[in-house]
Scaffold this motif. Structure first.
Motif, PDB file in Angstrom:
ATOM      1  N   VAL A  67      -0.218 -13.780   8.562  1.00  0.00           N
ATOM      2  CA  VAL A  67      -0.732 -12.402   8.268  1.00  0.00           C
ATOM      3  C   VAL A  67      -0.251 -12.761   6.771  1.00  0.00           C
ATOM      4  CG1 VAL A  67      -1.186  -9.845   8.267  1.00  0.00           C
ATOM      5  CG2 VAL A  67      -1.486 -11.490  10.226  1.00  0.00           C
ATOM      6  N   PRO A  68      -1.040 -12.416   5.733  1.00  0.00           N
ATOM      7  CA  PRO A  68      -0.303 -12.029   4.017  1.00  0.00           C
ATOM      8  C   PRO A  68       0.100 -10.764   4.446  1.00  0.00           C
ATOM      9  CG  PRO A  68      -2.783 -12.350   4.249  1.00  0.00           C
ATOM     10  CD  PRO A  68      -1.988 -12.333   5.529  1.00  0.00           C
ATOM     11  N   ASP A  69       0.954 -10.514   2.984  1.00  0.00           N
ATOM     12  CA  ASP A  69       2.137  -8.957   3.379  1.00  0.00           C
ATOM     13  C   ASP A  69       2.111  -9.090   1.325  1.00  0.00           C
ATOM     14  OD1 ASP A  69       3.522  -7.151   3.942  1.00  0.00           O
ATOM     15  OD2 ASP A  69       5.148  -7.795   4.092  1.00  0.00           O
ATOM     16  N   ARG A  70       1.670  -7.709   1.418  1.00  0.00           N
ATOM     17  CA  ARG A  70       1.172  -6.903   0.215  1.00  0.00           C
ATOM     18  C   ARG A  70       1.480  -5.562  -0.023  1.00  0.00           C
ATOM     19  NH1 ARG A  70      -3.671  -7.287  -3.019  1.00  0.00           N
ATOM     20  NH2 ARG A  70      -4.165  -7.451  -0.853  1.00  0.00           N
ATOM     21  N   SER A  71       2.400  -5.306  -0.852  1.00  0.00           N
ATOM     22  CA  SER A  71       2.607  -3.545  -0.424  1.00  0.00           C
ATOM     23  C   SER A  71       1.863  -2.730  -1.252  1.00  0.00           C
ATOM     24  CB  SER A  71       4.752  -3.415  -0.499  1.00  0.00           C
ATOM     25  OG  SER A  71       5.684  -4.255  -0.180  1.00  0.00           O
ATOM     26  N   SER A  72       0.735  -2.946  -1.345  1.00  0.00           N
ATOM     27  CA  SER A  72      -0.045  -1.906  -2.295  1.00  0.00           C
ATOM     28  C   SER A  72      -1.709  -2.133  -0.436  1.00  0.00           C
ATOM     29  CB  SER A  72      -0.841  -2.901  -2.606  1.00  0.00           C
ATOM     30  OG  SER A  72      -1.201  -4.251  -1.841  1.00  0.00           O
ATOM     31  N   GLY A 121       9.473  -4.398  -6.967  1.00  0.00           N
ATOM     32  CA  GLY A 121       8.206  -5.531  -5.733  1.00  0.00           C
ATOM     33  C   GLY A 121       8.902  -5.535  -4.761  1.00  0.00           C
ATOM     34  N   THR A 122       9.595  -4.617  -4.292  1.00  0.00           N
ATOM     35  CA  THR A 122       9.833  -4.019  -3.092  1.00  0.00           C
ATOM     36  C   THR A 122       9.089  -3.381  -2.640  1.00  0.00           C
ATOM     37  OG1 THR A 122      11.374  -2.593  -2.764  1.00  0.00           O
ATOM     38  CG2 THR A 122      11.984  -4.666  -2.964  1.00  0.00           C
ATOM     39  N   SER A 123       8.847  -3.271  -0.660  1.00  0.00           N
ATOM     40  CA  SER A 123       7.837  -2.015  -0.314  1.00  0.00           C
ATOM     41  C   SER A 123       7.805  -1.080  -0.379  1.00  0.00           C
ATOM     42  CB  SER A 123       8.043  -2.934   1.307  1.00  0.00           C
ATOM     43  OG  SER A 123       9.331  -2.746   1.973  1.00  0.00           O
ATOM     44  N   PRO A 144      -0.817   1.005   8.995  1.00  0.00           N
ATOM     45  CA  PRO A 144      -1.937   1.784   9.305  1.00  0.00           C
ATOM     46  C   PRO A 144      -1.143   3.530   9.019  1.00  0.00           C
ATOM     47  CG  PRO A 144      -2.579   0.186  11.235  1.00  0.00           C
ATOM     48  CD  PRO A 144      -0.585  -0.620  10.264  1.00  0.00           C
ATOM     49  N   ARG A 145      -0.108   3.548   9.424  1.00  0.00           N
ATOM     50  CA  ARG A 145       0.220   4.732   9.431  1.00  0.00           C
ATOM     51  C   ARG A 145       1.300   4.918   7.432  1.00  0.00           C
ATOM     52  NH1 ARG A 145       5.251   5.821  13.028  1.00  0.00           N
ATOM     53  NH2 ARG A 145       5.380   2.994  12.229  1.00  0.00           N
ATOM     54  N   THR A 146       1.037   4.183   6.631  1.00  0.00           N
ATOM     55  CA  THR A 146       1.610   3.915   5.219  1.00  0.00           C
ATOM     56  C   THR A 146       1.309   5.220   4.881  1.00  0.00           C
ATOM     57  OG1 THR A 146       2.206   1.265   4.988  1.00  0.00           O
ATOM     58  CG2 THR A 146       1.566   2.531   3.142  1.00  0.00           C
ATOM     59  N   PRO A 147      -0.716   5.246   4.504  1.00  0.00           N
ATOM     60  CA  PRO A 147      -1.192   6.845   3.640  1.00  0.00           C
ATOM     61  C   PRO A 147      -0.655   8.304   3.868  1.00  0.00           C
ATOM     62  CG  PRO A 147      -3.171   5.199   4.269  1.00  0.00           C
ATOM     63  CD  PRO A 147      -1.998   4.368   5.518  1.00  0.00           C
ATOM     64  N   ALA A 148      -0.141   8.164   5.344  1.00  0.00           N
ATOM     65  CA  ALA A 148       0.766   9.662   5.629  1.00  0.00           C
ATOM     66  C   ALA A 148       2.125   9.755   5.802  1.00  0.00           C
ATOM     67  CB  ALA A 148       0.072   9.149   7.454  1.00  0.00           C
ATOM     68  N   ALA A 149       2.290   7.859   5.914  1.00  0.00           N
ATOM     69  CA  ALA A 149       4.391   8.162   5.625  1.00  0.00           C
ATOM     70  C   ALA A 149       3.684   8.132   3.669  1.00  0.00           C
ATOM     71  CB  ALA A 149       4.349   6.720   5.351  1.00  0.00           C
TER      72      ALA A 149
END
Length: 287
Positions: free
Chosen positions: A111-116, A181-183, A265-270
């Protein structure tokens, strides 16, 4: 040689059992906290037979067998679970483990991992495809896209972009801070802030001089880092952090590490919670 022999031994046991994937529902191992969160959001926790140690959400994930830390995996305990598929973040490893899993006849999805926001949606599509629930994946992508759009509109109305120093670990003489460039930088940007450290990329120890020079408006700590500093009082009493504008004004935010950095999936809430703290005037919150 010992590792290879161990893998062959496990394979022999599985072959002797006569169990075939066609005789039962697919068995899946999730590697990476974001992967497990997506599986949960797709309502397919029933497919999981194990997770890695970073998979701390949802709570039921912690009741499953733990195959270890995602960057220090071993093939034998995974193969012993007789999974049909392993879904793993792209930075999981070491690479030889996934070669061994494929040699054992186990399907591997990376699974690709881009912090966006786009990176989150890509993760959902990949995991949903691996699980064969593309329809659920499309619905989750639509919901998350709407959540990210609402967050962008909300942040666009703010007038300031405060600087944020993110610490993922803390201890005597050791402040591990997020750079470019970090999450951590990614979620700070989503919340309408700017990373306070721009001199390097990735996560590195930060010197006392660098902390003072960064002069952050806010301090953002994982819960583990805050606990290591003995809470907000410990931050204010810290000989270095206590001298920052953020600590002097009580601008300290703490969040669960997976919620903060996972980009699932919780990123918008965070990001929304963080935006409320960074921009209290626009959200009606307080510091």
């Amino acid at each position: 040689m010992l590792v290879a022999a161990g893998v062959l031994a496990v394979l022999a046991v599985l072959a002797a059992s006569g169990v075939r994937a066609a005789d039962r529902p697919e068995r899946v191992v999730a590697i990476g906290g974001a992967v497990t969160e997506i599986v949960h959001a797709l309502d397919r926790m029933d497919a999981l037979v194990a997770v890695d140690s970073t998979s701390t959400y949802p709570p039921e994930a912690t009741t499953l067998p733990d195959v270890g830390y995602m960057r220090r995996l071993s093939a034998e305990p995974i193969i012993a679970l007789a999974p049909d598929r392993v879904i793993a973040m792209a930075d999981a490893g070491p690479p030889v483990v996934f070669e061994q899993l494929r040699e054992a006849g186990i399907a591997v999805t990376r699974v690709p991992d881009r912090s966006s926001p786009g990176g989150v949606l890509e993760k959902v599509r990949v995991v949903a495809g691996a699980l064969g629930v593309e329809g659920r994946g499309r619905r989750l992508v639509a919901r998350l896209s709407a959540d990210f759009a609402a967050l962008r509109r909300r942040v666009a109305d703010t007038r300031t972009r405060p600087t944020v120093l993110t610490l993922i670990a803390a201890g005597p003489g050791n402040l591990m801070a997020a750079g470019r460039g970090t999450s951590a930088e990614g979620i700070v940007r989503l919340a309408g802030g700017r990373g306070a450290v721009t001199a390097y990329s990735g996560f590195r120890p930060l010197s006392a001089e660098a902390v003072i020079a960064a002069s952050p408006d806010w301090l953002l700590l994982t819960r583990r880092a805050l606990d290591a500093l003995e809470g907000r009082e410990g931050v204010r009493a810290h000989p270095v952090l206590g001298a920052t504008p953020a600590a002097r004004q009580g601008r300290v935010v703490s969040m669960d590490a997976l919620l903060l950095l996972g980009f699932g999936p919780r990123t918008p809430a965070a990001a929304g919670r963080l935006a409320e703290r960074l921009h209290p005037a626009s959200s009606g919150g307080d510091r």
